[in-house]
Scaffold this motif. Sequence first.
Motif, PDB file in Angstrom:
ATOM      1  N   LEU A 757       0.901  -1.232   0.030  1.00 27.49           N
ATOM      2  CA  LEU A 757       0.000   0.140   0.075  1.00 27.49           C
ATOM      3  C   LEU A 757       1.040   1.280   0.121  1.00 27.49           C
ATOM      4  CD1 LEU A 757      -2.775   1.557   0.299  1.00 27.49           C
ATOM      5  CD2 LEU A 757      -2.565   1.132   2.781  1.00 27.49           C
ATOM      6  N   LYS A 758       0.670   2.301  -1.035  1.00 28.71           N
ATOM      7  CA  LYS A 758       1.487   3.365  -1.073  1.00 28.71           C
ATOM      8  C   LYS A 758       0.544   4.569  -0.969  1.00 28.71           C
ATOM      9  CE  LYS A 758       5.091   1.114  -4.187  1.00 28.71           C
ATOM     10  NZ  LYS A 758       5.771   1.189  -5.420  1.00 28.71           N
ATOM     11  N   THR A 759       1.108   5.114  -0.027  1.00 26.54           N
ATOM     12  CA  THR A 759       0.323   6.718  -0.067  1.00 26.54           C
ATOM     13  C   THR A 759       1.652   7.758   0.520  1.00 26.54           C
ATOM     14  OG1 THR A 759      -0.020   6.216   2.469  1.00 26.54           O
ATOM     15  CG2 THR A 759      -1.740   5.734   0.858  1.00 26.54           C
ATOM     16  N   PRO A 760       1.613   8.950   0.259  1.00 24.39           N
ATOM     17  CA  PRO A 760       2.524   9.786   0.826  1.00 24.39           C
ATOM     18  C   PRO A 760       2.219  10.188   2.196  1.00 24.39           C
ATOM     19  CG  PRO A 760       0.834  11.229  -0.293  1.00 24.39           C
ATOM     20  CD  PRO A 760       0.714   9.536  -0.587  1.00 24.39           C
ATOM     21  N   VAL A 761       3.389  10.185   3.046  1.00 23.75           N
ATOM     22  CA  VAL A 761       3.128  10.616   4.324  1.00 23.75           C
ATOM     23  C   VAL A 761       2.221  11.627   4.850  1.00 23.75           C
ATOM     24  CG1 VAL A 761       4.398  11.144   6.616  1.00 23.75           C
ATOM     25  CG2 VAL A 761       5.461   9.468   4.920  1.00 23.75           C
ATOM     26  N   SER A 762       2.316  12.484   3.851  1.00 21.37           N
ATOM     27  CA  SER A 762       1.350  13.633   4.020  1.00 21.37           C
ATOM     28  C   SER A 762       0.930  14.381   2.687  1.00 21.37           C
ATOM     29  CB  SER A 762       2.128  14.999   4.785  1.00 21.37           C
ATOM     30  OG  SER A 762       3.191  15.478   4.126  1.00 21.37           O
ATOM     31  N   VAL A 763      -0.288  15.190   2.746  1.00 20.85           N
ATOM     32  CA  VAL A 763      -0.844  15.704   1.634  1.00 20.85           C
ATOM     33  C   VAL A 763      -1.111  17.105   2.059  1.00 20.85           C
ATOM     34  CG1 VAL A 763      -3.135  15.045   1.946  1.00 20.85           C
ATOM     35  CG2 VAL A 763      -2.370  15.544  -0.263  1.00 20.85           C
ATOM     36  N   ARG A 764      -0.997  18.205   1.217  1.00 20.97           N
ATOM     37  CA  ARG A 764      -1.382  19.489   1.475  1.00 20.97           C
ATOM     38  C   ARG A 764      -2.887  19.572   1.286  1.00 20.97           C
ATOM     39  NH1 ARG A 764       2.933  23.896  -0.498  1.00 20.97           N
ATOM     40  NH2 ARG A 764       1.286  25.071   0.699  1.00 20.97           N
ATOM     41  N   LYS A 765      -3.453  20.425   2.088  1.00 22.37           N
ATOM     42  CA  LYS A 765      -4.854  20.928   1.868  1.00 22.37           C
ATOM     43  C   LYS A 765      -5.225  21.224   0.546  1.00 22.37           C
ATOM     44  CE  LYS A 765      -8.609  23.717   4.052  1.00 22.37           C
ATOM     45  NZ  LYS A 765      -8.862  24.345   5.163  1.00 22.37           N
ATOM     46  N   GLU A 767      -4.880  19.611  -2.469  1.00 15.49           N
ATOM     47  CA  GLU A 767      -4.274  18.575  -3.259  1.00 15.49           C
ATOM     48  C   GLU A 767      -5.117  17.393  -3.403  1.00 15.49           C
ATOM     49  OE1 GLU A 767      -0.065  18.991  -2.636  1.00 15.49           O
ATOM     50  OE2 GLU A 767       0.169  20.926  -3.119  1.00 15.49           O
ATOM     51  N   ASN A 768      -4.644  16.683  -4.407  1.00 18.21           N
ATOM     52  CA  ASN A 768      -5.203  15.183  -4.470  1.00 18.21           C
ATOM     53  C   ASN A 768      -4.249  14.488  -3.934  1.00 18.21           C
ATOM     54  OD1 ASN A 768      -7.020  16.147  -6.315  1.00 18.21           O
ATOM     55  ND2 ASN A 768      -6.439  15.519  -7.972  1.00 18.21           N
ATOM     56  N   PHE A 823      -6.012   4.554  -7.041  1.00 19.99           N
ATOM     57  CA  PHE A 823      -7.075   5.395  -6.600  1.00 19.99           C
ATOM     58  C   PHE A 823      -6.376   7.033  -6.578  1.00 19.99           C
ATOM     59  CE2 PHE A 823      -8.435   1.613  -4.777  1.00 19.99           C
ATOM     60  CZ  PHE A 823      -9.496   1.572  -5.219  1.00 19.99           C
ATOM     61  N   ASN A 824      -7.077   7.921  -6.889  1.00 20.68           N
ATOM     62  CA  ASN A 824      -6.667   9.280  -6.816  1.00 20.68           C
ATOM     63  C   ASN A 824      -7.790  10.081  -6.333  1.00 20.68           C
ATOM     64  OD1 ASN A 824      -5.144  11.608  -7.291  1.00 20.68           O
ATOM     65  ND2 ASN A 824      -5.983  12.168  -9.156  1.00 20.68           N
ATOM     66  N   LEU A 825      -7.730  10.512  -4.899  1.00 20.09           N
ATOM     67  CA  LEU A 825      -8.813  11.115  -4.043  1.00 20.09           C
ATOM     68  C   LEU A 825      -8.300  12.861  -4.288  1.00 20.09           C
ATOM     69  CD1 LEU A 825      -8.636   8.978  -0.646  1.00 20.09           C
ATOM     70  CD2 LEU A 825      -9.881   8.498  -2.967  1.00 20.09           C
ATOM     71  N   ASN A 826      -9.606  13.433  -4.493  1.00 17.31           N
ATOM     72  CA  ASN A 826      -9.645  14.688  -4.802  1.00 17.31           C
ATOM     73  C   ASN A 826      -9.899  15.285  -3.283  1.00 17.31           C
ATOM     74  OD1 ASN A 826     -12.280  15.023  -4.283  1.00 17.31           O
ATOM     75  ND2 ASN A 826     -12.635  14.301  -6.335  1.00 17.31           N
ATOM     76  N   MET A 866      -5.629  -3.457   4.290  1.00 17.34           N
ATOM     77  CA  MET A 866      -4.463  -2.736   4.679  1.00 17.34           C
ATOM     78  C   MET A 866      -4.730  -1.092   4.899  1.00 17.34           C
ATOM     79  SD  MET A 866      -1.407  -3.675   2.131  1.00 17.34           S
ATOM     80  CE  MET A 866      -0.092  -3.466   3.486  1.00 17.34           C
ATOM     81  N   SER A 867      -4.128  -0.435   5.931  1.00 19.50           N
ATOM     82  CA  SER A 867      -4.383   0.805   6.399  1.00 19.50           C
ATOM     83  C   SER A 867      -3.203   1.532   6.605  1.00 19.50           C
ATOM     84  CB  SER A 867      -5.311   0.794   7.673  1.00 19.50           C
ATOM     85  OG  SER A 867      -6.625   0.293   7.474  1.00 19.50           O
ATOM     86  N   LYS A 868      -3.422   2.988   6.320  1.00 21.95           N
ATOM     87  CA  LYS A 868      -2.215   3.814   6.742  1.00 21.95           C
ATOM     88  C   LYS A 868      -2.864   5.140   7.015  1.00 21.95           C
ATOM     89  CE  LYS A 868       1.967   2.464   4.101  1.00 21.95           C
ATOM     90  NZ  LYS A 868       2.996   2.636   3.110  1.00 21.95           N
ATOM     91  N   LEU A 869      -2.064   5.772   7.716  1.00 22.83           N
ATOM     92  CA  LEU A 869      -2.354   7.206   8.318  1.00 22.83           C
ATOM     93  C   LEU A 869      -1.632   8.243   7.491  1.00 22.83           C
ATOM     94  CD1 LEU A 869      -2.319   7.000  12.092  1.00 22.83           C
ATOM     95  CD2 LEU A 869      -4.225   7.160  10.724  1.00 22.83           C
ATOM     96  N   VAL A 870      -2.486   9.316   6.776  1.00 16.23           N
ATOM     97  CA  VAL A 870      -1.699  10.261   6.019  1.00 16.23           C
ATOM     98  C   VAL A 870      -2.244  11.590   6.850  1.00 16.23           C
ATOM     99  CG1 VAL A 870      -1.915  11.600   3.784  1.00 16.23           C
ATOM    100  CG2 VAL A 870      -2.146   8.889   3.688  1.00 16.23           C
ATOM    101  N   ALA A 871      -1.216  12.537   6.768  1.00 18.00           N
ATOM    102  CA  ALA A 871      -1.370  13.650   7.551  1.00 18.00           C
ATOM    103  C   ALA A 871      -1.860  14.798   6.566  1.00 18.00           C
ATOM    104  CB  ALA A 871      -0.069  14.203   8.196  1.00 18.00           C
ATOM    105  N   VAL A 872      -3.134  15.457   6.729  1.00 15.97           N
ATOM    106  CA  VAL A 872      -3.299  16.534   5.856  1.00 15.97           C
ATOM    107  C   VAL A 872      -2.719  17.978   6.465  1.00 15.97           C
ATOM    108  CG1 VAL A 872      -5.149  17.985   5.046  1.00 15.97           C
ATOM    109  CG2 VAL A 872      -5.496  15.486   5.094  1.00 15.97           C
ATOM    110  N   THR A 873      -1.871  18.567   5.588  1.00 20.63           N
ATOM    111  CA  THR A 873      -1.327  19.922   6.258  1.00 20.63           C
ATOM    112  C   THR A 873      -1.690  21.046   5.547  1.00 20.63           C
ATOM    113  OG1 THR A 873       0.643  19.669   4.536  1.00 20.63           O
ATOM    114  CG2 THR A 873       0.827  18.233   6.706  1.00 20.63           C
ATOM    115  N   GLN A 874      -1.313  22.261   6.069  1.00 19.64           N
ATOM    116  CA  GLN A 874      -1.442  23.469   5.414  1.00 19.64           C
ATOM    117  C   GLN A 874      -0.767  23.878   4.386  1.00 19.64           C
ATOM    118  OE1 GLN A 874      -4.006  25.607   4.954  1.00 19.64           O
ATOM    119  NE2 GLN A 874      -4.275  25.953   7.241  1.00 19.64           N
TER     120      GLN A 874
END
Length: 874
Positions: A757-765, A767-768, A823-826, A866-874
Amino acid sequence: MYTIFNTNTNSNCKYRFILLALFCIFQTAGQSIYQNPKNTIEERVNDLLSKMTLEEKLSQMVNNSPAVERLNIPAYNWWNETLHGVARSPYNVTSYPQAIAMAASWNPASLKTMAEYCAVEGRAIYNDSKKKGKTGIYLGLTYWSPNINIFRDPRWGRGQETYGEDPYLTGNLGSAFVKGLQGNDPVYLNASACAKHFAVHSGPEWSRSTYNAEVSKHDLWDTYLPAFRDLIVDAKVSGVMCAYNQFEGKPCCGNDILMQDILRKQWNFTGYVTSDCGGIGMFWKTHKTHTDKETAASDAVLNGTDCECSSDPTYKALKSAIDKGLLTQESIDNSVRRLLTIRFRLGMFDPDEIVPLGKIDISALESPAHKAHALKMAQESLVLLKNENNLLPLSKKIKKIALVGPNADEKSVMLANYYGYPSHVSTILEGIQSKVGDRLIFEQGLTLVDNKVFKSSYNPKEFCSGKQDGFDASYFQNTKFQGDPQVKRLDKKVDFKWGDGHTIDNKIIIREMSVRWSTDYTPLKSQQVTFSLMGDDHAMLYIDDNKVIDTDLKNSYYTLKAEKGKKYKIVIEYVQFNDNAEVKFDIGIIETLSPEELASRVKDADVIVFAGGISAQLEGESMPVSVDGFKGGDRTHINLPVLQTKTMQALKATGKPIVFINMSGSAMGFQWEAANLPVILQGWYAGQAGGQAIADVLFGDYNPAGRLPVTFYKNVNDLPDFENYSMENRTYRYYKGEPLYSFGYGLSYTHFVYSDLKTPVSVRKGENLAISVQVKNDGEMDGDEVVELYVSHKDAGLKVPIRSLKGFERIHLKRGESKIINFNLNPGDLSIINDEGNTLQPLGSVEISIGGSQPSVAAIKSGAAMSKLVAVTQ
């Protein structure tokens, strides 16, 4: 011509444009603007509208719109249905699984194809009817489907018509339906879809004409409106039906918040709105929010209800309302303009040669491709809930298999409600027989709610009308047997299924009609016999002028001690008001077996299959049903009928393995069965190929992969009151208890493993968020997997769902095959609804879970999620 107009390829578009050009050159000289296809639809509509009188405009604002001959406007009835196949027509059509079953496929592509096929069959019926000069109900191209209300409570009888309890799944499937049905031609619609019932509507049926749905702004925008927005804003549905009930104190069809602010202003909906049938009359008759017809009709029009569906329209009062100054002709023009626009987009004023599907004929009905797709969708819909010790799939070499239960040989259970008539419906009995032949033992044993099983012994030689075997039949074009019958003939047997609009000898139309059959019954031997009569609407049986059966909707019985050679006068009366017409008379015996007696008849089988559950004869729209557990089409609890559980307990006592097939359009709380039986298969109402599909799964010719589109609760004790529209503790998104089977759940004969399972550690508010996961078929069979993605906000600080579905994909993997799913979440997928009903994207941790079901500790340990946490940042 079928192949030419069945697709939208570039070559076909060029072909149509050439035809259009030729038509414009040779045919349009001297025509009005509205008659010339080279003009835009807007120009044509405005031109036609300018030529109509006020009375002519008003006549077009009801579902049964008369012709305006001086302007060459043909008569048209707006009311048609294609919930899961073209419904209620006088033609044989393809019948697909019920909507809730199609939702269990989690396959928008399949649903889109189904809708495309419905458009083809609907056009074939429309074209053929037009050639014959028929313009009645259920023959048009405006389909009042799909039903995208949220199935928030398992007690709602019409929940079977929906795509389940989740807004995201409902929006995706509903959008696929709309796109498939309407097509993608830049000018014309293949057919018109209609999103219903707008909005905040999901029972109870018994109080829909009086209750006031009150919801928080959070629930309104988080649960009840998202699917409507998907269809209206994104899928461009051309029609909307407003609901019966009130919302915040105003009937939905006259509700300024729903109809003006949200629908027209915020979502910029330009299509037409129809009332639910009889809904405008409820303003002043039952809701009591309006004093009379004039205020009700004017309020509905002012708030954008363009068409009233009713046999006695309140809109008859619109002229009087205008005279009283309650509304202006401009409001009428707005509504008629929208209605005419739909008819022009459907090509109703243009030659068939330039309209997509305009040349389709009835040879397209029940085509091999359509029937094959009905089977495919039935197979995809089946949900394997339990398979202890891998009892399934069964071996086709099994020595002896027994089939029992009320739905084992029942065709009507496959068709559900809002259905059309296919040429053939496969039952579970037929399906299993095709696999094992005479190694099958069949004993029905019980009905849905009791153990009185009717067995026919009908002998036509015992029924004679005059000099011939049969029944003297008199058909009347009214519901009171008034006047002289329009048709008199001999019917060999009383066993009919007519679609609405079917004709009897081209003289009687099956709508608001009645029939009287008369004959003499002379038994060949003295015995106790039972008469059976089923009438969909109203049927009565008289013996020697004594009324012995008076029934609506379901089978009723009367037992007579018949004397050999004695002549009994038999009269059957049937009254049909609307929709399909069904009536059947039979004679035989009633067999009554205890559960233990039934079990003893099948105890020698190697496996016992029990086909039970309920049917659309018990759950559905506003039905006169008064059986324990059912009220007015809804349910008072979700348990199986008691006798079915007692029967399965007796069958289990034989020591033989039991396969339980549950047929229902809603969640069932079969706790004993889940705890004690090795196999449970959720069969839904699976359409014309349902029996074959179920047998294919039982014997391993199809590997099941359906997923529940609703939560199966243990019982309703933990749920809020049915009439409470709060989402608190409802559906998987807010339910805090332990379900019997969870939303998104379903088993397979093979095993799938998730990894990487691949996700970035964080994503900016704003952004996809890109996500990928690898899925491998690690089992022994090829099969489908439904990959489900859920989002859970861990520290939003507001009321949020426990988790929400935000992505899914049904894939096929061969044994040992792997595939990367992306998947590409908006930002909208990562947003929540606050208490004011506004959308916002909170900062903080978001849990992303992917698997073949909702995430759980067990699923993650087994590699099935599978599960992962992703941080949504400013």
